[in-house]
Design an enzyme around this catalytic site. Structure first.
Site, mmCIF file in Angstrom:
data_model
loop_
_atom_site.group_PDB
_atom_site.id
_atom_site.type_symbol
_atom_site.label_atom_id
_atom_site.label_comp_id
_atom_site.label_asym_id
_atom_site.label_seq_id
_atom_site.Cartn_x
_atom_site.Cartn_y
_atom_site.Cartn_z
ATOM 1 C CB CYS A 129 -0.777 0.084 1.399
ATOM 2 S SG CYS A 129 -1.762 1.463 1.409
ATOM 3 C CB THR A 132 0.134 2.958 4.160
ATOM 4 O OG1 THR A 132 -1.090 3.698 4.173
ATOM 5 C CG2 THR A 132 0.408 3.566 5.847
ATOM 6 C CG HIS A 152 3.502 7.680 2.648
ATOM 7 N ND1 HIS A 152 4.310 8.681 2.258
ATOM 8 C CD2 HIS A 152 2.592 7.623 2.039
ATOM 9 C CE1 HIS A 152 3.597 9.360 1.082
ATOM 10 N NE2 HIS A 152 2.562 8.748 0.954
ATOM 11 C CG HIS A 160 -2.386 -2.030 5.966
ATOM 12 N ND1 HIS A 160 -1.281 -1.349 5.695
ATOM 13 C CD2 HIS A 160 -3.291 -1.693 5.073
ATOM 14 C CE1 HIS A 160 -1.665 -0.428 4.810
ATOM 15 N NE2 HIS A 160 -2.597 -0.605 4.308
ATOM 16 C CD GLU A 161 -3.466 -2.861 1.121
ATOM 17 O OE1 GLU A 161 -3.045 -3.531 -0.348
ATOM 18 O OE2 GLU A 161 -3.620 -1.764 1.157
ATOM 19 C CB CYS A 173 -10.148 1.106 23.175
ATOM 20 S SG CYS A 173 -11.627 2.327 22.968
ATOM 21 C CB CYS A 227 -13.397 5.469 23.060
ATOM 22 S SG CYS A 227 -13.171 4.920 21.443
ATOM 23 C CB CYS A 285 -15.050 1.794 19.926
ATOM 24 S SG CYS A 285 -13.450 1.628 19.478
ATOM 25 C CB CYS A 311 -10.760 3.657 18.063
ATOM 26 S SG CYS A 311 -10.226 3.449 19.814
#
Ligand SMILES: [Zn+2]
Ligand SMILES: [Zn+2]
Length: 343
Positions: free
Chosen positions: A37, A39, A42, A59-60, A90, A93, A96, A104
């Site tokens: 990605c 990201t 980066h 993360h994919e 979390c 909160c 969430c 979150c």
């Protein structure tokens, strides 16, 4: 296990690391394919503020369930093909509780805040794991996360059937958003992009996208022509650059909506006068909420446009060649999705 690790910025190495051990209600997944990605690029270049090194990015992914540590009942079976939503809120909160786990106050995204999936194995909370039917191409399944991002953006924009949409920036997320906007019933979906290769690629998706190269056409005339002088109902700003910000306020219809998707590397000027005079609505969107990850997987499971999704994957590398793969992602401007094969 083996993993690709960023120990210093601008340097990623494939090396032996310790296999993660499971806490309660966690699952261990053997990764099959993982997507690179923007990201991840980066992070490697040191442009991501929240990252602490060393880090395994990514993360994919799609993989197979290797181990579960729980005393709860589960329908998941060891060896089964699965995906996992990369972010965990979390759970307590206000955000969430509203189902907005993506914003979150104490958000953890693996591959950013903790070790990710550029590895043989990754551990994830069991509640984030979803089974995938064996007959679907795992490469397509690996796109569930970016598809969830596109679905989150379009859903939040409240784009209605028969409306017009402009996507500013025709990279992988931009094209995925255009696909989702079509699926959502948009009458006209335009993509603004300056890279001719990407314009050609998006045209060849054969989904009727109107392609605009703002460097080559009179953009005001083009907006008028495409929207019958009205402007677009929804403009999605994905580019994260000043030119994109200039275009978004200009291209939006009076009373229209601007969705801020792209994260600028440096802040830009926004024509706030246009927001007032045109009564524009402007809203930020970040990653995706779990509900959209689940929905994106349903889109893939029901084969809505898996053949088109597969075409987004333009390059494949073996994880051992991670340096070469990341170098390619940084230097080549024409690719769409790059996949890493794990074994
Ligand atoms: Zn991503
Ligand atoms: Zn929370």
């Amino acid at each position: 296990m083996k993993a690709a690790v960023i120990e210093n910025f601008n340097d990623i190495i494939f090396k032996e690391v310790e296999q993660p051990s499971l806490d309660h209600d966690e699952a261990l997944i053997k990764v099959e394919y993982t997507g690179v990605c923007g990201t991840d690029v980066h992070i490697l270049l040191g442009n991501h503020k929240q990252v602490k090194l060393p880090l395994i990015p990514g993360h994919e992914f799609v993989g197979r369930l290797a181990k579960i540590n729980t005393d709860r009942e589960t329908n998941l079976k060891i060896g089964q093909r699965v995906v996992a939503q990369p972010l965990t809120g979390c759970g307590k909160c206000e955000l969430c509780i509203q189902g907005r786990d993506n914003v979150c106050v104490d958000l953890n995204i693996f591959g950013i805040h903790s070790d990710g999936c550029f590895a043989e194995y990754i551990k994830v909370p069991l509640k984030k794991v979803y089974a995938v039917p064996e007959e679907i191409d795992p490469r397509v399944v690996s796109l569930v996360e970016p598809l969830a991002v596109a679905m989150h953006d379009v859903r939040r924009s409240n784009l209605q059937v028969g409306q017009t949409a402009l996507i500013v920036g025709g990279g992988p997320i931009g094209v995925l958003m255009a696909m989702v906007a079509k699926l959502n019933g948009a009458a006209k979906v335009a993509i603004s992009e300056i890279n001719e290769e990407r314009i050609k690629f998006a045209k060849e998706m054969d989904m009727g996208f109107e392609m605009i190269n703002p460097l080559k056409v009179d953009i005001d005339e083009e907006i008028e022509r495409l929207t019958d002088h009205m402007g677009f109902d929804v403009v999605y700003e994905v580019s994260g650059v000043q030119a994109g910000a200039d275009l978004m306020t200009k291209a939006a219809k009076i009373g229209g909506t601007i969705m801020m998707v792209g994260i600028p590397t440096k802040s830009y000027m926004v024509d706030t006068g246009a927001i007032t005079l045109k009564e524009l609505k402007m809203e930020g969107v970040r990653i995706h909420a779990q509900i959209n990850f689940k929905a994106a997987l349903e889109v893939i499971k029901n084969n809505i446009f898996n053949d088109k999704l597969k075409r987004l994957i333009t390059n494949e590398f073996h994880i051992e060649d991670i340096k070469e793969a990341m170098d390619f992602c940084i230097k080549d401007k024409d690719h769409f999705k790059v996949l890493l094969k794990m074994s």
